[in-house]
Design an enzyme around this catalytic site. Structure first.
Site, PDB file in Angstrom:
ATOM      1  N   VAL A 171       0.850  -1.189   0.000  1.00 20.62           N
ATOM      2  CA  VAL A 171       0.000   0.000   0.000  1.00 20.62           C
ATOM      3  C   VAL A 171       0.885   1.236   0.000  1.00 20.62           C
ATOM      4  O   VAL A 171       1.551   1.551   0.996  1.00 20.62           O
ATOM      5  CB  VAL A 171      -0.930   0.023   1.236  1.00 20.62           C
ATOM      6  CG1 VAL A 171      -1.807   1.271   1.202  1.00 20.62           C
ATOM      7  CG2 VAL A 171      -1.782  -1.238   1.278  1.00 20.62           C
ATOM      8  N   THR A 208       0.213   6.495  -3.562  1.00 22.29           N
ATOM      9  CA  THR A 208      -0.484   6.696  -4.824  1.00 22.29           C
ATOM     10  C   THR A 208      -1.238   5.452  -5.268  1.00 22.29           C
ATOM     11  O   THR A 208      -2.402   5.525  -5.677  1.00 22.29           O
ATOM     12  CB  THR A 208       0.514   7.109  -5.931  1.00 22.29           C
ATOM     13  OG1 THR A 208       1.213   8.286  -5.510  1.00 22.29           O
ATOM     14  CG2 THR A 208      -0.215   7.397  -7.238  1.00 22.29           C
ATOM     15  N   ASN A 209      -0.597   4.288  -5.188  1.00 25.20           N
ATOM     16  CA  ASN A 209      -1.195   3.042  -5.660  1.00 25.20           C
ATOM     17  C   ASN A 209      -1.088   1.933  -4.627  1.00 25.20           C
ATOM     18  O   ASN A 209      -0.189   1.938  -3.774  1.00 25.20           O
ATOM     19  CB  ASN A 209      -0.504   2.565  -6.946  1.00 25.20           C
ATOM     20  CG  ASN A 209      -0.743   3.477  -8.114  1.00 25.20           C
ATOM     21  OD1 ASN A 209      -1.885   3.805  -8.441  1.00 25.20           O
ATOM     22  ND2 ASN A 209       0.324   3.925  -8.759  1.00 25.20           N
ATOM     23  N   GLY A 238       9.887   3.620   6.928  1.00 24.53           N
ATOM     24  CA  GLY A 238       8.648   3.115   6.360  1.00 24.53           C
ATOM     25  C   GLY A 238       8.731   1.655   5.948  1.00 24.53           C
ATOM     26  O   GLY A 238       9.796   1.165   5.542  1.00 24.53           O
ATOM     27  N   ASP A 283       7.591   0.344   3.333  1.00 22.81           N
ATOM     28  CA  ASP A 283       7.911   0.225   1.915  1.00 22.81           C
ATOM     29  C   ASP A 283       9.418   0.182   1.694  1.00 22.81           C
ATOM     30  O   ASP A 283       9.923  -0.613   0.884  1.00 22.81           O
ATOM     31  CB  ASP A 283       7.275   1.367   1.119  1.00 22.81           C
ATOM     32  CG  ASP A 283       7.631   2.753   1.663  1.00 22.81           C
ATOM     33  OD1 ASP A 283       8.090   2.866   2.820  1.00 22.81           O
ATOM     34  OD2 ASP A 283       7.425   3.731   0.922  1.00 22.81           O
ATOM     35  N   ARG A 284      10.142   1.009   2.434  1.00 25.07           N
ATOM     36  CA  ARG A 284      11.598   1.031   2.284  1.00 25.07           C
ATOM     37  C   ARG A 284      12.201  -0.274   2.782  1.00 25.07           C
ATOM     38  O   ARG A 284      13.135  -0.823   2.169  1.00 25.07           O
ATOM     39  CB  ARG A 284      12.188   2.219   3.050  1.00 25.07           C
ATOM     40  CG  ARG A 284      11.690   3.548   2.570  1.00 25.07           C
ATOM     41  CD  ARG A 284      12.325   4.706   3.316  1.00 25.07           C
ATOM     42  NE  ARG A 284      13.550   5.142   2.655  1.00 25.07           N
ATOM     43  CZ  ARG A 284      13.877   6.429   2.488  1.00 25.07           C
ATOM     44  NH1 ARG A 284      13.088   7.379   2.930  1.00 25.07           N
ATOM     45  NH2 ARG A 284      15.004   6.754   1.884  1.00 25.07           N
ATOM     46  N   THR A 338       6.070   7.860  -5.187  1.00 23.04           N
ATOM     47  CA  THR A 338       5.566   9.207  -4.914  1.00 23.04           C
ATOM     48  C   THR A 338       6.723  10.094  -4.473  1.00 23.04           C
ATOM     49  O   THR A 338       6.874  11.226  -4.945  1.00 23.04           O
ATOM     50  CB  THR A 338       4.481   9.153  -3.824  1.00 23.04           C
ATOM     51  OG1 THR A 338       3.445   8.259  -4.247  1.00 23.04           O
ATOM     52  CG2 THR A 338       3.878  10.525  -3.591  1.00 23.04           C
ATOM     53  N   THR A 389       7.209  24.909 -25.012  1.00 23.67           N
ATOM     54  CA  THR A 389       7.007  24.865 -23.566  1.00 23.67           C
ATOM     55  C   THR A 389       6.926  23.442 -23.033  1.00 23.67           C
ATOM     56  O   THR A 389       7.555  23.095 -22.023  1.00 23.67           O
ATOM     57  CB  THR A 389       5.724  25.628 -23.186  1.00 23.67           C
ATOM     58  OG1 THR A 389       5.860  26.991 -23.591  1.00 23.67           O
ATOM     59  CG2 THR A 389       5.474  25.574 -21.682  1.00 23.67           C
TER      60      THR A 389
END
Length: 259
Positions: A7, A10-11, A107, A109-110, A132, A184
């Site tokens: 989790v 973002t996703n 975290g 995730d890390r 993110t 641009t």
């Protein structure tokens, strides 16, 4: 079969393993407003769409950096898959020694990325996750995680650029053919992508320089890794399923203890 769930901000990424075989992965947008029924039905539908019988999924494990969705997600899995998922949280066995000032603030995730990077590819290693936020984590040859760098993700940088400058458009992130942009949109793309390549190369160089580990493998994952990887020689490996593989490794370590 084992379901691994990562989790992110973002996703949400869902992976299925049959033994050690990685069967497949799916993504959905992270939302704190979904109910347990919505999560449960969505997961069941994903499995069935890939020809997987939900009854064949015997266990699940979740890594999350978004606490607000955990009640609904966990209860959706309990209600529809009849599984009480394992959670990656402080105290779980990972096989990695965390030598930072405050290990509890690292975290999940890390940790999952580092676990997969070290146990699959070896150490010393620098694990880069283009999510993110873009994270750079260093783990040595003994499995000690001691240093980390965090920078705004490339999408955050793009969003800040167009939202804070009234005349700049929202653009698709891709590398233009040349850094010598003539309009641009391509000038913004050049600044974002080539600028990010420069960031990656400099941070990797400095980590290797300050650790003295010039032979450290550099492993990248995350959605934008595929844009950066072809443009630099500092990244050795791209593994899009790195986080899910790390979650599986952590599950195996803790499942053996439980048994």
């Amino acid at each position: 079969m084992l379901m691994t769930i990562d989790v992110g901000n973002t996703n949400i990424e869902i992976g299925i393993f049959k033994g050690d075989e990685f069967v497949g992965t799916w993504r959905m947008i992270t939302s704190t407003r979904k109910t347990s029924d919505e999560y449960g039905v969505f997961i069941i539908t994903l499995l069935q769409a890939k020809g997987i019988n939900p009854k064949d999924v015997k266990d699940a494990i979740i890594s999350s950096v978004v606490p607000n969705i955990m009640y609904s997600l966990v209860n959706g899995i309990k209600k529809y898959l009849y599984i009480n998922p394992m959670l990656i949280e402080p105290g779980i066995k990972t096989g990695i020694s965390i030598h930072t000032e405050n290990p509890k603030e690292v975290g999940a995730d890390r940790i999952c990325d580092i676990v997969a990077g070290y146990f699959i590819y070896g150490g010393p290693a620098i694990v880069i996750d283009f999510g993110t936020a873009t994270t750079y984590d260093y783990v040595d040859e003994k499995g000690v995680f001691s240093a980390a760098v965090t920078s705004p993700g490339i999408q955050i940088s793009a969003d800040a650029l167009w939202s804070r400058a009234a005349q700049l458009p929202n653009i698709e992130i891709e590398k233009p053919d040349s850094i010598l942009a003539r309009n641009t949109v391509t000038s913004m793309q050049a600044g974002l992508v080539y600028g990010y390549i420069g960031q990656v190369e400099y941070i990797v160089k400095k980590i290797k320089e300050e650790t003295g580990k010039h032979d450290a493998k550099v492993i990248a994952t995350g959605g934008y890794a595929k844009i950066i990887f072809p443009e630099t020689d500092v990244i050795d490996i791209v593994d899009s399923a790195l986080s899910l593989k790390g979650i599986k490794i952590i599950y195996d370590k803790n499942k053996r203890v439980k048994n």
